[in-house]
Design an enzyme around this catalytic site. Structure first.
Site, short mmCIF file in Angstrom:
data_model
loop_
_atom_site.label_atom_id
_atom_site.label_comp_id
_atom_site.label_asym_id
_atom_site.label_seq_id
_atom_site.Cartn_x
_atom_site.Cartn_y
_atom_site.Cartn_z
N SER A 11 0.84 -1.19 0.00
CA SER A 11 0.00 0.00 0.00
C SER A 11 0.88 1.24 0.00
O SER A 11 1.62 1.50 0.96
CB SER A 11 -0.89 0.02 1.24
OG SER A 11 -1.42 1.34 1.40
N HIS A 36 -1.11 -1.45 -4.32
CA HIS A 36 -2.39 -1.13 -3.66
C HIS A 36 -2.51 0.38 -3.49
O HIS A 36 -1.64 1.04 -2.93
CB HIS A 36 -2.44 -1.82 -2.30
CG HIS A 36 -3.77 -1.71 -1.60
ND1 HIS A 36 -4.86 -2.49 -1.94
CD2 HIS A 36 -4.19 -0.90 -0.60
CE1 HIS A 36 -5.88 -2.17 -1.14
NE2 HIS A 36 -5.50 -1.20 -0.33
N ASP A 38 -4.82 3.40 -2.08
CA ASP A 38 -5.89 3.73 -1.14
C ASP A 38 -6.44 5.13 -1.40
O ASP A 38 -5.78 6.12 -1.09
CB ASP A 38 -5.34 3.67 0.29
CG ASP A 38 -5.11 2.25 0.77
OD1 ASP A 38 -6.06 1.44 0.68
OD2 ASP A 38 -4.00 1.95 1.23
N MET A 40 -9.08 7.90 -0.48
CA MET A 40 -9.96 8.28 0.65
C MET A 40 -10.52 9.67 0.42
O MET A 40 -9.82 10.55 -0.07
CB MET A 40 -9.17 8.27 1.96
CG MET A 40 -8.50 6.94 2.27
SD MET A 40 -7.77 6.97 3.91
CE MET A 40 -6.85 5.42 3.88
N HIS A 69 -8.33 0.61 -4.12
CA HIS A 69 -9.26 0.46 -2.99
C HIS A 69 -9.96 1.80 -2.79
O HIS A 69 -9.38 2.74 -2.26
CB HIS A 69 -8.44 0.04 -1.76
CG HIS A 69 -9.22 -0.11 -0.51
ND1 HIS A 69 -8.62 -0.26 0.74
CD2 HIS A 69 -10.56 -0.16 -0.27
CE1 HIS A 69 -9.55 -0.38 1.67
NE2 HIS A 69 -10.73 -0.31 1.09
N MET A 71 -12.19 4.14 -0.99
CA MET A 71 -12.88 4.44 0.27
C MET A 71 -13.56 5.78 0.08
O MET A 71 -13.23 6.79 0.71
CB MET A 71 -11.86 4.47 1.43
CG MET A 71 -11.38 3.07 1.81
SD MET A 71 -9.83 3.09 2.74
CE MET A 71 -8.67 3.14 1.39
N MET A 140 -11.41 -6.07 5.26
CA MET A 140 -10.69 -5.07 6.06
C MET A 140 -10.41 -5.67 7.43
O MET A 140 -11.32 -6.11 8.13
CB MET A 140 -11.53 -3.80 6.22
CG MET A 140 -11.72 -3.00 4.94
SD MET A 140 -10.19 -2.60 4.07
CE MET A 140 -9.30 -1.65 5.31
N ASP A 176 -6.52 -6.51 4.34
CA ASP A 176 -5.97 -5.16 4.33
C ASP A 176 -6.02 -4.56 5.73
O ASP A 176 -7.10 -4.33 6.28
CB ASP A 176 -6.79 -4.30 3.35
CG ASP A 176 -6.20 -2.92 3.15
OD1 ASP A 176 -5.14 -2.61 3.72
OD2 ASP A 176 -6.83 -2.14 2.40
C1 DX5 Z 1 -6.42 1.50 5.49
C2 DX5 Z 1 -5.90 1.16 4.11
C3 DX5 Z 1 -4.79 0.20 4.13
C4 DX5 Z 1 -3.55 0.69 4.81
C5 DX5 Z 1 -2.79 -0.50 5.32
O1 DX5 Z 1 -7.58 2.23 5.36
O2 DX5 Z 1 -6.94 0.61 3.33
O3 DX5 Z 1 -4.48 -0.22 2.81
O4 DX5 Z 1 -2.72 1.44 4.00
O5 DX5 Z 1 -1.72 -0.04 6.04
P1 DX5 Z 1 -0.98 -0.95 7.10
O6 DX5 Z 1 -0.41 -2.12 6.38
O7 DX5 Z 1 0.07 -0.04 7.64
O8 DX5 Z 1 -2.00 -1.35 8.14
ZN ZN Z 2 -6.45 -0.40 1.37
#
Ligand code: DX5
Ligand code: ZN
Length: 223
Positions: A11, A36, A38, A40, A69, A71, A140, A176
């Site tokens: 990620s 990956h 993320d 948000m 991903h 969010m 998750m 994740d």
């Molecule tokens: C959280 C993200 C994850 C995050 C994981 O909302 O979706 O992908 O980056 O990070 P670690 O591996 O540090 O928990």
């Molecule tokens: Zn993620």
């Protein structure tokens, strides 16, 4: 039953954004299977990261699949743009909109792989009637929004349930949040074959060793 290949998906949320392109190239060279991403929105989750233009600009840094991903809520109005920006696999959250089946159809119609992400408190049954549209289930193992959180142990049971629900279909089970070399073995044994990892990969300066440690931990059967 055929074992699915182990996939490590770093990620980039945990990378150094001041040199994001170099970080993507570094994890590619270090042996990442997917990247990956993320996204948000500060609405569905209490944090804001990056979006379409950033994805577009790092697309040229690697040929590895982009595991996106989302969010964000709503997600549907942006699917076309994420697909055009180079996503290979797009996961939407089951909790992010009222029409999950429609979102999945939209992703498939764009020619992309479709995933559903489910928050820790969401029962797996939410995907029961869409399972035949899925390429991936993203479980998750922390509450989404931030990297560096602790893996929620109750999710191991959800992974086992997902494995049973998938029942040999061509669907990846991805986890994740809080994945480390300490818990990767239990996660893999529970039935997940794809692992997202942020902090445990983007730490120190040897990403290759960090990825290798996850692979070894996942596939070494503990007594
Ligand atoms: C959280 C993200 C994850 C995050 C994981 O909302 O979706 O992908 O980056 O990070 P670690 O591996 O540090 O928990
Ligand atoms: Zn993620």
């Amino acid at each position: 039953m055929k074992t699915r290949p182990l996939i490590i998906s770093p990620s980039i949320l945990a990378s150094d954004f001041s040199k994001l392109g170099e970080e993507v190239i570094a994890v590619d060279k270090a042996g990442a299977d997917w990247i990956h991403i993320d996204v948000m929105d500060g609405h569905f989750v209490p944090n804001i990261t990056f979006g379409i233009p950033v994805m577009q600009s790092i697309r040229k840094c690697t040929a590895k699949p982009f595991d996106v991903h989302l969010m964000i809520s709503p997600a549907d109005p942006y699917l076309v743009q994420f697909a055009a920006a180079g996503a290979d696999l797009i996961s939407v959250h089951a909790e992010a909109g009222p029409h999950l089946d429609r979102s999945l159809q939209a992703i498939k119609n764009l020619g992309k792989k479709a995933g559903v992400a489910i928050n820790p408190a969401t029962p797996l049954s939410v995907i029961e009637y869409v399972i035949d549209r899925l390429d991936l289930i993203l479980i998750m193992t922390v509450n989404p929004g931030f990297g560096g959180q602790i893996f929620i142990p109750a999710m191991l049971d959800k992974i086992r349930q997902a494995k049973a629900l998938v029942a040999g279909r061509n669907i990846d089970i991805e986890v994740d949040g809080g994945v480390t070399a300490e818990n990767a073995g239990a996660i893999y044994q529970a039935g997940a074959n794809a692992m997202v990892a942020g902090s445990s990969i983007f730490k120190g300066d040897d990403y290759g060793a960090n990825i290798k440690a996850l692979r070894v931990a996942a596939t070494t059967i503990s007594a």
